[in-house]
Design a protein around this motif. Structure first.
Motif, PDB file in Angstrom:
ATOM      1  N   LEU A   1      15.624  16.678 -16.410  1.00  0.00           N
ATOM      2  CA  LEU A   1      14.420  18.039 -16.202  1.00  0.00           C
ATOM      3  C   LEU A   1      13.373  17.909 -15.597  1.00  0.00           C
ATOM      4  CD1 LEU A   1      14.165  20.825 -16.065  1.00  0.00           C
ATOM      5  CD2 LEU A   1      13.468  20.986 -19.124  1.00  0.00           C
ATOM      6  N   ARG A   2      12.721  16.026 -15.931  1.00  0.00           N
ATOM      7  CA  ARG A   2      11.430  15.686 -15.283  1.00  0.00           C
ATOM      8  C   ARG A   2      11.491  15.650 -14.317  1.00  0.00           C
ATOM      9  NH1 ARG A   2       8.303  10.716 -17.984  1.00  0.00           N
ATOM     10  NH2 ARG A   2       9.995  10.049 -18.245  1.00  0.00           N
ATOM     11  N   LEU A   3      12.500  14.672 -14.044  1.00  0.00           N
ATOM     12  CA  LEU A   3      12.956  14.929 -12.272  1.00  0.00           C
ATOM     13  C   LEU A   3      13.453  16.081 -11.575  1.00  0.00           C
ATOM     14  CD1 LEU A   3      13.047  12.731  -9.709  1.00  0.00           C
ATOM     15  CD2 LEU A   3      15.771  12.357 -10.362  1.00  0.00           C
ATOM     16  N   PHE A   4      13.455  16.351 -11.733  1.00  0.00           N
ATOM     17  CA  PHE A   4      13.361  18.368 -11.187  1.00  0.00           C
ATOM     18  C   PHE A   4      12.680  18.587 -10.831  1.00  0.00           C
ATOM     19  CE2 PHE A   4      12.858  22.812 -11.548  1.00  0.00           C
ATOM     20  CZ  PHE A   4      14.239  23.482 -10.959  1.00  0.00           C
ATOM     21  N   HIS A   5      11.356  18.984 -11.918  1.00  0.00           N
ATOM     22  CA  HIS A   5      10.099  18.995 -11.393  1.00  0.00           C
ATOM     23  C   HIS A   5       9.215  18.337 -10.903  1.00  0.00           C
ATOM     24  CE1 HIS A   5      10.447  22.371 -13.893  1.00  0.00           C
ATOM     25  NE2 HIS A   5      10.677  21.900 -15.300  1.00  0.00           N
ATOM     26  N   HIS A   6       9.080  16.602 -10.696  1.00  0.00           N
ATOM     27  CA  HIS A   6       8.595  16.644 -10.196  1.00  0.00           C
ATOM     28  C   HIS A   6       8.902  16.737  -8.720  1.00  0.00           C
ATOM     29  CE1 HIS A   6       6.325  11.876  -9.400  1.00  0.00           C
ATOM     30  NE2 HIS A   6       7.308  12.406  -8.462  1.00  0.00           N
ATOM     31  N   LEU A   7       9.947  16.792  -8.283  1.00  0.00           N
ATOM     32  CA  LEU A   7      10.611  16.741  -7.268  1.00  0.00           C
ATOM     33  C   LEU A   7       9.948  17.939  -6.770  1.00  0.00           C
ATOM     34  CD1 LEU A   7      14.094  15.910  -7.556  1.00  0.00           C
ATOM     35  CD2 LEU A   7      11.960  14.748  -5.881  1.00  0.00           C
TER      36      LEU A   7
ATOM     37  N   GLU B   1      12.348  11.831  -2.594  1.00  0.00           N
ATOM     38  CA  GLU B   1      12.200  13.027  -2.052  1.00  0.00           C
ATOM     39  C   GLU B   1      12.372  13.617  -0.693  1.00  0.00           C
ATOM     40  OE1 GLU B   1       8.256  16.227  -1.463  1.00  0.00           O
ATOM     41  OE2 GLU B   1       8.464  14.271  -2.391  1.00  0.00           O
ATOM     42  N   ILE B   2      12.273  12.879   0.126  1.00  0.00           N
ATOM     43  CA  ILE B   2      12.758  13.406   1.034  1.00  0.00           C
ATOM     44  C   ILE B   2      14.184  13.724   1.609  1.00  0.00           C
ATOM     45  CG2 ILE B   2      13.088  10.799   2.302  1.00  0.00           C
ATOM     46  CD1 ILE B   2      11.936  13.826   4.298  1.00  0.00           C
ATOM     47  N   ILE B   3      15.353  12.890   0.535  1.00  0.00           N
ATOM     48  CA  ILE B   3      16.651  13.151   1.143  1.00  0.00           C
ATOM     49  C   ILE B   3      16.811  14.196   0.448  1.00  0.00           C
ATOM     50  CG2 ILE B   3      18.917  11.902   0.395  1.00  0.00           C
ATOM     51  CD1 ILE B   3      17.824  10.097   2.824  1.00  0.00           C
TER      52      ILE B   3
ATOM     53  N   LYS C   1       1.002  -1.336   0.292  1.00  0.00           N
ATOM     54  CA  LYS C   1       0.341  -0.073   0.261  1.00  0.00           C
ATOM     55  C   LYS C   1       0.579   1.351   0.019  1.00  0.00           C
ATOM     56  CE  LYS C   1      -3.798  -1.889   3.148  1.00  0.00           C
ATOM     57  NZ  LYS C   1      -4.714  -2.446   3.590  1.00  0.00           N
ATOM     58  N   ARG C   2      -0.023   2.114  -0.239  1.00  0.00           N
ATOM     59  CA  ARG C   2       1.059   3.620  -0.524  1.00  0.00           C
ATOM     60  C   ARG C   2       1.884   3.837   0.880  1.00  0.00           C
ATOM     61  NH1 ARG C   2       1.937   7.733  -4.402  1.00  0.00           N
ATOM     62  NH2 ARG C   2       2.037   9.785  -4.035  1.00  0.00           N
ATOM     63  N   MET C   3       3.217   3.612   1.140  1.00  0.00           N
ATOM     64  CA  MET C   3       2.950   4.808   2.369  1.00  0.00           C
ATOM     65  C   MET C   3       3.475   5.991   2.505  1.00  0.00           C
ATOM     66  SD  MET C   3       6.861   2.100   3.444  1.00  0.00           S
ATOM     67  CE  MET C   3       7.418   1.825   1.765  1.00  0.00           C
ATOM     68  N   PRO C   4       3.361   6.875   4.102  1.00  0.00           N
ATOM     69  CA  PRO C   4       2.411   8.504   3.693  1.00  0.00           C
ATOM     70  C   PRO C   4       4.079   8.139   3.967  1.00  0.00           C
ATOM     71  CG  PRO C   4       2.659   7.246   5.905  1.00  0.00           C
ATOM     72  CD  PRO C   4       2.550   5.811   4.922  1.00  0.00           C
ATOM     73  N   LYS C   5       4.789  10.178   3.168  1.00  0.00           N
ATOM     74  CA  LYS C   5       5.454  10.248   3.707  1.00  0.00           C
ATOM     75  C   LYS C   5       5.860  10.306   5.421  1.00  0.00           C
ATOM     76  CE  LYS C   5       5.224  14.089  -0.406  1.00  0.00           C
ATOM     77  NZ  LYS C   5       5.828  13.251  -1.239  1.00  0.00           N
ATOM     78  N   GLY C   6       7.186  10.100   5.613  1.00  0.00           N
ATOM     79  CA  GLY C   6       7.516  10.222   6.447  1.00  0.00           C
ATOM     80  C   GLY C   6       8.105   9.080   6.939  1.00  0.00           C
TER      81      GLY C   6
END
Length: 338
Positions: free
Chosen positions: A298-304, A264-266, A154-159
Protein backbone atom coordinates in the motif's frame (compact mmCIF):
# COMPACT_ATOMS: atom_id res chain seq x y z
CA UNK A 1 39.80 -16.18 -17.09
CA UNK A 2 38.55 -13.71 -19.68
CA UNK A 3 38.20 -10.07 -18.72
CA UNK A 4 34.76 -9.54 -20.27
CA UNK A 5 32.02 -11.94 -21.36
CA UNK A 6 29.58 -10.52 -23.92
CA UNK A 7 26.36 -12.38 -24.58
CA UNK A 8 24.64 -11.83 -27.92
CA UNK A 9 21.05 -13.20 -27.78
CA UNK A 10 20.01 -14.18 -31.31
CA UNK A 11 16.66 -15.16 -32.74
CA UNK A 12 16.34 -15.18 -36.52
CA UNK A 13 19.16 -12.64 -36.61
CA UNK A 14 20.81 -13.64 -39.88
CA UNK A 15 20.34 -10.20 -41.48
CA UNK A 16 22.25 -8.16 -38.91
CA UNK A 17 24.13 -10.33 -36.39
CA UNK A 18 27.39 -10.35 -38.37
CA UNK A 19 27.73 -6.57 -38.03
CA UNK A 20 27.19 -6.91 -34.27
CA UNK A 21 29.68 -9.75 -33.73
CA UNK A 22 32.32 -8.21 -36.00
CA UNK A 23 32.23 -5.05 -33.89
CA UNK A 24 32.78 -7.15 -30.75
CA UNK A 25 35.73 -9.08 -32.19
CA UNK A 26 37.81 -5.91 -31.90
CA UNK A 27 38.16 -6.75 -28.19
CA UNK A 28 40.53 -9.60 -29.03
CA UNK A 29 41.52 -12.26 -26.52
CA UNK A 30 40.40 -10.22 -23.50
CA UNK A 31 36.83 -10.91 -24.57
CA UNK A 32 34.57 -13.94 -24.70
CA UNK A 33 31.64 -13.62 -27.12
CA UNK A 34 28.76 -15.97 -26.33
CA UNK A 35 26.38 -16.14 -29.28
CA UNK A 36 23.19 -17.67 -27.90
CA UNK A 37 21.04 -18.98 -30.75
CA UNK A 38 17.59 -19.07 -29.17
CA UNK A 39 15.93 -21.63 -31.45
CA UNK A 40 16.31 -19.61 -34.66
CA UNK A 41 14.67 -20.86 -37.83
CA UNK A 42 16.91 -19.03 -40.31
CA UNK A 43 20.68 -19.14 -40.88
CA UNK A 44 21.56 -17.81 -37.41
CA UNK A 45 22.87 -21.24 -36.29
CA UNK A 46 25.20 -21.55 -39.27
CA UNK A 47 26.50 -17.98 -38.90
CA UNK A 48 27.16 -18.52 -35.17
CA UNK A 49 28.98 -21.80 -35.82
CA UNK A 50 31.11 -20.16 -38.52
CA UNK A 51 32.17 -17.41 -36.12
CA UNK A 52 33.14 -20.05 -33.55
CA UNK A 53 35.11 -21.99 -36.18
CA UNK A 54 37.02 -18.85 -37.23
CA UNK A 55 37.61 -17.52 -33.71
CA UNK A 56 37.63 -20.58 -31.41
CA UNK A 57 39.40 -18.79 -28.54
CA UNK A 58 36.99 -15.84 -28.58
CA UNK A 59 33.58 -16.95 -29.83
CA UNK A 60 31.37 -19.69 -28.48
CA UNK A 61 28.12 -20.62 -30.20
CA UNK A 62 25.41 -21.95 -27.90
CA UNK A 63 22.19 -23.39 -29.35
CA UNK A 64 19.02 -23.85 -27.31
CA UNK A 65 15.30 -24.28 -27.71
CA UNK A 66 13.44 -21.01 -28.02
CA UNK A 67 12.94 -19.37 -24.63
CA UNK A 68 12.98 -15.70 -25.48
CA UNK A 69 15.45 -12.91 -24.76
CA UNK A 70 15.51 -13.58 -21.03
CA UNK A 71 16.33 -17.26 -21.47
CA UNK A 72 19.20 -16.33 -23.80
CA UNK A 73 20.61 -13.87 -21.23
CA UNK A 74 20.25 -16.51 -18.48
CA UNK A 75 22.25 -18.93 -20.63
CA UNK A 76 24.90 -16.29 -21.14
CA UNK A 77 25.25 -15.66 -17.40
CA UNK A 78 25.41 -19.40 -16.69
CA UNK A 79 28.17 -19.97 -19.26
CA UNK A 80 30.20 -16.77 -18.81
CA UNK A 81 33.83 -17.19 -17.77
CA UNK A 82 34.66 -13.49 -17.80
CA UNK A 83 35.18 -11.34 -14.74
CA UNK A 84 32.61 -8.87 -16.10
CA UNK A 85 29.45 -9.38 -18.13
CA UNK A 86 27.59 -7.43 -20.81
CA UNK A 87 24.63 -8.05 -23.11
CA UNK A 88 24.72 -6.73 -26.68
CA UNK A 89 21.61 -7.37 -28.74
CA UNK A 90 22.17 -8.83 -32.19
CA UNK A 91 20.89 -5.77 -34.08
CA UNK A 92 23.12 -3.38 -32.11
CA UNK A 93 26.88 -2.85 -32.18
CA UNK A 94 29.70 -1.13 -30.31
CA UNK A 95 32.15 1.66 -31.11
CA UNK A 96 35.70 0.35 -31.45
CA UNK A 97 37.57 3.26 -29.89
CA UNK A 98 35.24 3.38 -26.88
CA UNK A 99 35.47 -0.42 -26.65
CA UNK A 100 39.25 -0.31 -26.17
CA UNK A 101 38.90 2.43 -23.56
CA UNK A 102 36.44 0.28 -21.65
CA UNK A 103 38.65 -2.81 -21.80
CA UNK A 104 41.70 -0.81 -20.67
CA UNK A 105 39.67 0.56 -17.74
CA UNK A 106 38.31 -2.84 -16.73
CA UNK A 107 41.82 -4.30 -16.90
CA UNK A 108 43.21 -1.55 -14.67
CA UNK A 109 40.35 -1.71 -12.16
CA UNK A 110 40.42 -5.50 -11.94
CA UNK A 111 43.82 -5.16 -10.25
CA UNK A 112 42.54 -2.62 -7.73
CA UNK A 113 42.11 -3.38 -4.04
CA UNK A 114 38.48 -2.23 -4.44
CA UNK A 115 36.08 -4.55 -6.23
CA UNK A 116 34.30 -2.94 -9.18
CA UNK A 117 30.65 -3.99 -9.36
CA UNK A 118 29.35 -1.94 -12.27
CA UNK A 119 30.93 0.03 -15.09
CA UNK A 120 28.78 2.60 -16.89
CA UNK A 121 29.20 4.27 -20.27
CA UNK A 122 27.10 6.21 -22.77
CA UNK A 123 24.92 4.79 -25.51
CA UNK A 124 23.72 6.26 -28.77
CA UNK A 125 20.22 5.95 -30.19
CA UNK A 126 20.86 4.89 -33.78
CA UNK A 127 17.34 5.79 -34.77
CA UNK A 128 16.29 5.17 -38.36
CA UNK A 129 15.57 8.41 -40.19
CA UNK A 130 16.86 10.65 -37.39
CA UNK A 131 19.23 13.40 -38.54
CA UNK A 132 20.67 13.94 -35.08
CA UNK A 133 21.63 10.94 -32.97
CA UNK A 134 20.59 11.24 -29.34
CA UNK A 135 23.33 10.27 -26.87
CA UNK A 136 22.44 9.15 -23.37
CA UNK A 137 25.32 10.31 -21.19
CA UNK A 138 25.66 10.71 -17.43
CA UNK A 139 28.28 13.43 -17.01
CA UNK A 140 26.07 15.46 -14.66
CA UNK A 141 25.07 12.49 -12.51
CA UNK A 142 28.23 10.39 -12.05
CA UNK A 143 31.77 11.35 -11.01
CA UNK A 144 34.52 10.71 -13.56
CA UNK A 145 38.05 9.40 -13.25
CA UNK A 146 37.50 7.47 -10.04
CA UNK A 147 35.53 4.68 -8.48
CA UNK A 148 32.44 5.90 -6.61
CA UNK A 149 29.45 4.72 -4.56
CA UNK A 150 25.73 5.58 -4.48
CA UNK A 151 26.48 8.40 -2.04
CA UNK A 152 28.40 10.16 -4.83
CA UNK A 153 25.57 9.89 -7.38
CA UNK A 154 23.60 13.06 -7.97
CA UNK A 155 19.84 12.85 -8.31
CA UNK A 156 18.94 11.73 -11.80
CA UNK A 157 16.10 13.58 -13.52
CA UNK A 158 13.02 11.66 -14.55
CA UNK A 159 13.62 10.25 -17.98
CA UNK A 160 17.28 9.39 -17.38
CA UNK A 161 18.02 5.84 -16.32
CA UNK A 162 20.72 3.22 -16.29
CA UNK A 163 19.67 0.95 -19.14
CA UNK A 164 21.05 -2.38 -20.31
CA UNK A 165 22.97 -0.57 -23.04
CA UNK A 166 24.94 1.51 -20.54
CA UNK A 167 25.89 -1.13 -17.98
CA UNK A 168 28.57 -3.78 -17.48
CA UNK A 169 28.16 -5.86 -14.32
CA UNK A 170 30.58 -8.00 -12.39
CA UNK A 171 29.60 -11.53 -13.44
CA UNK A 172 29.69 -13.02 -9.97
CA UNK A 173 27.39 -10.26 -8.68
CA UNK A 174 24.71 -11.27 -11.19
CA UNK A 175 24.88 -14.83 -9.89
CA UNK A 176 24.96 -13.80 -6.24
CA UNK A 177 21.84 -11.64 -6.54
CA UNK A 178 19.89 -14.60 -7.94
CA UNK A 179 19.09 -12.93 -11.24
CA UNK A 180 17.00 -15.17 -13.47
CA UNK A 181 14.93 -13.56 -16.20
CA UNK A 182 11.51 -14.95 -17.16
CA UNK A 183 11.20 -17.01 -20.34
CA UNK A 184 9.17 -15.98 -23.40
CA UNK A 185 8.90 -12.41 -22.15
CA UNK A 186 9.92 -9.14 -23.76
CA UNK A 187 11.21 -6.08 -21.85
CA UNK A 188 13.23 -8.21 -19.39
CA UNK A 189 16.21 -5.88 -19.87
CA UNK A 190 14.53 -3.70 -17.23
CA UNK A 191 14.76 -6.54 -14.71
CA UNK A 192 18.36 -7.22 -15.78
CA UNK A 193 19.38 -3.69 -14.83
CA UNK A 194 17.07 -3.21 -11.85
CA UNK A 195 17.34 -6.31 -9.66
CA UNK A 196 21.14 -6.32 -9.16
CA UNK A 197 21.35 -2.63 -8.14
CA UNK A 198 21.07 -3.16 -4.35
CA UNK A 199 24.14 -5.44 -4.59
CA UNK A 200 26.22 -2.77 -6.33
CA UNK A 201 28.64 -0.88 -4.10
CA UNK A 202 31.49 0.37 -6.29
CA UNK A 203 30.94 1.93 -9.71
CA UNK A 204 32.96 3.62 -12.43
CA UNK A 205 31.72 5.86 -15.26
CA UNK A 206 33.38 6.46 -18.62
CA UNK A 207 32.14 9.31 -20.80
CA UNK A 208 32.51 7.33 -24.04
CA UNK A 209 29.81 6.54 -26.62
CA UNK A 210 30.23 2.78 -26.49
CA UNK A 211 26.91 1.09 -27.27
CA UNK A 212 25.02 1.82 -30.49
CA UNK A 213 21.35 1.08 -29.92
CA UNK A 214 19.52 0.56 -33.21
CA UNK A 215 15.93 1.74 -33.04
CA UNK A 216 13.20 2.26 -35.60
CA UNK A 217 12.27 -1.09 -37.14
CA UNK A 218 8.51 -1.64 -37.29
CA UNK A 219 8.81 -5.07 -35.66
CA UNK A 220 11.06 -3.82 -32.85
CA UNK A 221 9.94 -4.49 -29.29
CA UNK A 222 9.93 -0.77 -28.38
CA UNK A 223 7.72 0.16 -31.31
CA UNK A 224 4.52 1.56 -29.77
CA UNK A 225 2.12 -0.70 -31.69
CA UNK A 226 4.24 -3.73 -30.82
CA UNK A 227 4.29 -2.69 -27.15
CA UNK A 228 0.51 -2.41 -27.07
CA UNK A 229 0.24 -5.86 -28.62
CA UNK A 230 2.57 -7.21 -25.93
CA UNK A 231 1.06 -5.29 -23.03
CA UNK A 232 0.65 -8.47 -20.98
CA UNK A 233 4.42 -8.98 -21.06
CA UNK A 234 5.13 -5.37 -20.16
CA UNK A 235 2.77 -5.72 -17.17
CA UNK A 236 4.41 -9.02 -16.20
CA UNK A 237 7.83 -7.34 -16.07
CA UNK A 238 6.31 -4.44 -14.13
CA UNK A 239 4.95 -6.82 -11.48
CA UNK A 240 8.23 -8.75 -11.23
CA UNK A 241 10.09 -5.51 -10.61
CA UNK A 242 7.62 -4.56 -7.88
CA UNK A 243 7.97 -8.02 -6.33
CA UNK A 244 11.72 -8.61 -6.64
CA UNK A 245 13.03 -5.71 -4.55
CA UNK A 246 11.60 -4.35 -1.32
CA UNK A 247 12.51 -0.72 -1.86
CA UNK A 248 11.71 0.23 1.72
CA UNK A 249 14.57 -1.98 2.95
CA UNK A 250 17.19 -0.17 0.88
CA UNK A 251 19.10 1.95 3.37
CA UNK A 252 20.92 4.21 0.92
CA UNK A 253 18.50 6.99 0.04
CA UNK A 254 20.21 7.83 -3.27
CA UNK A 255 19.78 4.28 -4.52
CA UNK A 256 16.28 3.99 -3.06
CA UNK A 257 15.10 7.20 -4.75
CA UNK A 258 16.60 6.16 -8.05
CA UNK A 259 14.92 2.74 -7.94
CA UNK A 260 11.58 4.31 -7.03
CA UNK A 261 11.88 6.55 -10.09
CA UNK A 262 12.79 3.61 -12.30
CA UNK A 263 9.81 1.59 -11.11
CA UNK A 264 7.61 4.64 -11.63
CA UNK A 265 8.56 5.10 -15.29
CA UNK A 266 8.02 1.39 -15.99
CA UNK A 267 4.58 1.63 -14.40
CA UNK A 268 3.85 4.77 -16.43
CA UNK A 269 4.76 2.96 -19.65
CA UNK A 270 2.50 0.02 -18.73
CA UNK A 271 -0.32 2.38 -17.89
CA UNK A 272 -0.09 4.61 -20.93
CA UNK A 273 0.12 1.67 -23.33
CA UNK A 274 -3.14 0.39 -21.88
CA UNK A 275 -4.68 3.85 -22.32
CA UNK A 276 -3.38 4.35 -25.87
CA UNK A 277 -4.74 1.00 -26.99
CA UNK A 278 -8.23 2.44 -26.49
CA UNK A 279 -9.79 -0.92 -25.56
CA UNK A 280 -11.83 -1.57 -22.46
CA UNK A 281 -9.94 -4.84 -22.01
CA UNK A 282 -6.63 -3.04 -21.68
CA UNK A 283 -8.09 -0.31 -19.48
CA UNK A 284 -9.13 -3.11 -17.15
CA UNK A 285 -5.55 -4.42 -17.24
CA UNK A 286 -4.39 -0.97 -16.18
CA UNK A 287 -6.77 -1.03 -13.22
CA UNK A 288 -5.68 -4.55 -12.35
CA UNK A 289 -1.99 -3.56 -12.36
CA UNK A 290 -2.58 -0.70 -9.93
CA UNK A 291 -4.75 -2.96 -7.77
CA UNK A 292 -1.95 -5.53 -7.74
CA UNK A 293 0.56 -2.95 -6.53
CA UNK A 294 -1.93 -1.65 -3.95
CA UNK A 295 -2.56 -5.11 -2.51
CA UNK A 296 1.13 -6.00 -2.50
CA UNK A 297 2.40 -2.80 -0.89
CA UNK A 298 0.00 0.00 0.00
CA UNK A 299 2.84 2.38 0.79
CA UNK A 300 4.44 1.73 -2.61
CA UNK A 301 1.08 2.28 -4.29
CA UNK A 302 0.66 5.69 -2.67
CA UNK A 303 4.26 6.60 -3.40
CA UNK A 304 3.79 5.86 -7.11
CA UNK A 305 0.48 7.71 -7.17
CA UNK A 306 2.07 10.78 -5.59
CA UNK A 307 4.71 10.96 -8.31
CA UNK A 308 4.09 13.53 -11.05
CA UNK A 309 3.85 10.87 -13.73
CA UNK A 310 1.84 8.57 -11.50
CA UNK A 311 -0.74 11.30 -10.87
CA UNK A 312 -0.98 12.08 -14.56
CA UNK A 313 -1.50 8.45 -15.50
CA UNK A 314 -4.51 8.09 -13.24
CA UNK A 315 -6.60 11.14 -14.08
CA UNK A 316 -10.20 10.03 -14.59
CA UNK A 317 -12.26 10.13 -17.79
CA UNK A 318 -11.54 10.94 -21.41
CA UNK A 319 -10.02 14.33 -20.57
CA UNK A 320 -7.67 12.72 -18.10
CA UNK A 321 -6.60 10.22 -20.73
CA UNK A 322 -5.78 13.03 -23.17
CA UNK A 323 -3.56 14.66 -20.55
CA UNK A 324 -1.97 11.27 -19.89
CA UNK A 325 -1.17 10.84 -23.57
CA UNK A 326 0.36 14.33 -23.71
CA UNK A 327 2.54 13.48 -20.72
CA UNK A 328 3.57 10.26 -22.40
CA UNK A 329 4.60 12.07 -25.57
CA UNK A 330 6.82 14.28 -23.46
CA UNK A 331 8.41 11.28 -21.74
CA UNK A 332 8.70 9.63 -25.17
CA UNK A 333 11.08 12.37 -26.28
CA UNK A 334 13.12 11.94 -23.12
CA UNK A 335 13.27 8.14 -23.02
CA UNK A 336 13.48 7.55 -26.76
CA UNK A 337 10.65 5.17 -27.57
CA UNK A 338 10.00 5.20 -31.30
Amino acid sequence: MKLLSITVPCYNSQDYMEHCVNSLLAGGEDVEILIVDDGSKDATREIADEFERKYPTIVRAIHQENGGHGAAVNTGIANASGLYFKVVDSDDWVDEEAYHTILDTLRALSGSNKQLDMLLSNFVYEKQGAKHKKVMRYTKEFPQGRMFTWDDVKRMPKGKYILMHSVIYRTKLLRECGLELPRHTFYVDNIFVYKPLPYVQNMYYLDVDFYRYFIGREDQSVNEKVMIGRIDQQIKVNKIMADDVDLWKISNRHLRNYMFNYLEIITVVSTIMCIRSGTEENLEKKRELWSYIKEKDLRLFHHLRRGILGQTMNLPGRGGRKISVAAYKLSQKIVGFN
